[in-house]
Design an enzyme around this catalytic site. Structure first.
Site, short mmCIF file in Angstrom:
data_model
loop_
_atom_site.label_atom_id
_atom_site.label_comp_id
_atom_site.label_asym_id
_atom_site.label_seq_id
_atom_site.Cartn_x
_atom_site.Cartn_y
_atom_site.Cartn_z
N CYS A 98 0.83 -1.20 0.00
CA CYS A 98 0.00 0.00 0.00
C CYS A 98 0.87 1.26 0.00
CB CYS A 98 -0.98 -0.04 1.17
SG CYS A 98 -2.38 1.12 0.97
N HIS A 185 -3.58 -5.27 0.82
CA HIS A 185 -3.07 -5.58 2.15
C HIS A 185 -3.14 -7.08 2.44
CE1 HIS A 185 -2.57 -1.56 4.03
NE2 HIS A 185 -3.51 -1.19 3.18
N GLU A 187 -1.87 -8.57 4.88
CA GLU A 187 -1.92 -8.77 6.33
C GLU A 187 -3.31 -8.53 6.92
OE1 GLU A 187 -1.27 -4.28 6.18
OE2 GLU A 187 -1.10 -6.03 4.86
#
Length: 242
Positions: A98, A185, A187
Site C-alpha cells: 500500500c 493488504h 496482512e
C-alpha cells in the site's frame, strides 16, 4: 536458516483497534507465520524515528501501509526515502505494501498520487499480468483486501507489472529480484477491514462503503501473497529457494 525480515512500520493502529490487533508489524508476523518458508522478524516504527542498528543485516526490508500520503512532505517520510534509497543502492531486497508500494514506486522513478477513481475498499480482484518463477502457487486471478485512496500511476522504468485491474491498473510490480510491491493488504483480515470501513464510513462515502461491506463476503488470498513475498526473498539465495 530462517529468512531475516525487517518490518518498517509506517503507521500506528487506531486506538480502538490496538487491543485486538496490536500493530501492523504484529499483523504481518501473524500472516507470515502461516506460510511455509521459515522467517524471523524485527519491527521498527519509522514514523516514530526507529530504525535498525547499522550492524543488523536482513534478507529483506518490508515497508507497511500508512494513513500518510506517499507523496507527503513529512520529515519522517523524507528520512525513510533516504534510508530506502541507501538500501536499494546496496542491493538489499525491498518489499512494499500500500503506502510502501507507492513510496517505492516514487522513490525509484515512478509516479503516485490521489486516485481519480476514489476510495478502494473491501475485497478487490486483479488479473495476473506476469508470473515470475518464484510466484508459486500459481493464480490466474488474485483477490486482496484493500483500503486506499492513492495509487501508483506510473511504474518505474525498470519495473515489471504483475497484477492489474480496471480500478487499479498498477496493483503489483517487481523490479528484477530486488523489489516486490502490492497495493492490497495481505496482512488484513476480514474483521479488521470491516472495522476500518465502519470507522471511515463518512469519509469514503456511502456508495463505496456499501460496496466494500458487501465484498467482504468474498475470500481473499493474502496468505498466497505472503508466500510469494517469502519466495521472492528466498529466490537466488543459496539453500533458500524453498
Amino acid at each position: 536458516m530462517p529468512l531475516q525480515i525487517c518490518i518498517l512500520e509506517t503507521d500506528v493502529l487506531r486506538p480502538e483497534l490496538i487491543d485486538q490487533y496490536q500493530s501492523y508489524g504484529r499483523m504481518f508476523e501473524q500472516l507470515f507465520a502461516r506460510q511455509p518458508i521459515a522467517a524471523e522478524f524485527k519491527v521498527y516504527n519509522v514514523m516514530e524515528g526507529r530504525y535498525p542498528p547499522d550492524n543488523e543485516h536482513y534478507d529483506a526490508y518490508l515497508v507497511t501501509g500508512s494513513k500518510a500520503d506517499s507523496f507527503g512532505t513529512d520529515a519522517w517520510i523524507q528520512t525513510l526515502k533516504t534510508y530506502l534509497l541507501e538500501r536499494y543502492n546496496r542491493g538489499d531486497k525491498l518489499l512494499g505494501v500500500c503506502f510502501g508500494h507507492q513510496l517505492l514506486a516514487l522513490l525509484l522513478g515512478g509516479k503516485a498520487g490521489r486516485a481519480e477513481q476514489g476510495w478502494g475498499v473491501g475485497v478487490h480482484r486483479y488479473q495476473m499480468a506476469n508470473k515470475p518463477s518464484w510466484m508459486s502457487p500459481d493464480l490466474q486471478e488474485l483477490s486482496m483486501l484493500i483500503s486506499h485512496q492513492d495509487q501508483v500511476t506510473q511504474l518505474p522504468g525498470n519495473a515489471t507489472l504483475l497484477a492489474s485491474s480496471e480500478f487499479c491498473p498498477i496493483a503489483s510490480y517487481c523490479i528484477g529480484d530486488q523489489v516486490l510491491c502490492f497495493q492490497g493488504h495481505p496482512e488484513f483480515v476480514h474483521d479488521y477491514s470491516r472495522a476500518l470501513l465502519e470507522a471511515r464510513q463518512q469519509h469514503i462515502g456511502e456508495t463505496a462503503y456499501s460496496k466494500g461491506v458487501e465484498s467482504l463476503q468474498q475470500d481473499h488470498q493474502g496468505h498466497t501473497v505472503a508466500e510469494w513475498m517469502m519466495r521472492f526473498v528466498a529466490h537466488g539465495r543459496s539453500g533458500l529457494n524453498g
